[in-house]
Scaffold this motif. Sequence first.
Motif, PDB file in Angstrom:
ATOM      1  N   SER A  20     -22.185  11.638  15.246  1.00  0.00           N
ATOM      2  CA  SER A  20     -20.813  11.710  15.764  1.00  0.00           C
ATOM      3  C   SER A  20     -20.390  13.161  15.971  1.00  0.00           C
ATOM      4  O   SER A  20     -19.740  13.485  16.965  1.00  0.00           O
ATOM      5  N   VAL A  66     -17.667  12.707  19.080  1.00  0.00           N
ATOM      6  CA  VAL A  66     -16.817  11.520  18.980  1.00  0.00           C
ATOM      7  C   VAL A  66     -16.596  11.181  17.511  1.00  0.00           C
ATOM      8  O   VAL A  66     -17.269  11.722  16.632  1.00  0.00           O
ATOM      9  N   LYS A  81     -16.439   6.143  14.078  1.00  0.00           N
ATOM     10  CA  LYS A  81     -16.129   4.782  14.499  1.00  0.00           C
ATOM     11  C   LYS A  81     -16.609   4.523  15.931  1.00  0.00           C
ATOM     12  O   LYS A  81     -17.188   3.483  16.220  1.00  0.00           O
ATOM     13  N   THR A  82     -16.388   5.486  16.809  1.00  0.00           N
ATOM     14  CA  THR A  82     -16.835   5.342  18.196  1.00  0.00           C
ATOM     15  C   THR A  82     -18.347   5.328  18.277  1.00  0.00           C
ATOM     16  O   THR A  82     -18.944   4.525  19.002  1.00  0.00           O
ATOM     17  N   TYR A  83     -19.000   6.203  17.502  1.00  0.00           N
ATOM     18  CA  TYR A  83     -20.463   6.229  17.509  1.00  0.00           C
ATOM     19  C   TYR A  83     -21.033   4.900  17.009  1.00  0.00           C
ATOM     20  O   TYR A  83     -21.961   4.346  17.605  1.00  0.00           O
ATOM     21  N   VAL A  85     -17.550   1.177  24.793  1.00  0.00           N
ATOM     22  CA  VAL A  85     -18.058   2.538  24.660  1.00  0.00           C
ATOM     23  C   VAL A  85     -18.239   3.172  26.037  1.00  0.00           C
ATOM     24  O   VAL A  85     -18.755   2.557  26.965  1.00  0.00           O
TER      25      VAL A  85
END
Length: 102
Positions: free
Chosen positions: A37, A42, A45-47, A57
């Motif tokens: 991340s 990012v 959480k996004t990763y 995504v």
Amino acid sequence: MKRPVLLSSPEADALERLGRRVRLARLRRNLSQDEMSVRTGVTKKTYIALEKGKETVNVGLLVKVMSVLGYADRLPDMLASDPLGEELEEIHGRKRGGHLEG
């Protein structure tokens, strides 16, 4: 707020497989999700959403992850060979303008 892309079951399965492969590539390099991340810029959480194959995504994140993993050069080759498209073009002709590059 972004709306998720509606995927068919086979499309969702393919995205999940891609996420699992990204996870495996990360683990083979002994990288944590935290490290990925940070390297990709990012949130964790996004990763994690990428590794889970979530349709929300951003494609830019996938490009960045591929770069971090050492595979940025593979992305342009994804559609380098398009036998189905070429066959359809041969049968029906091309109805859209634009330059053919690639």
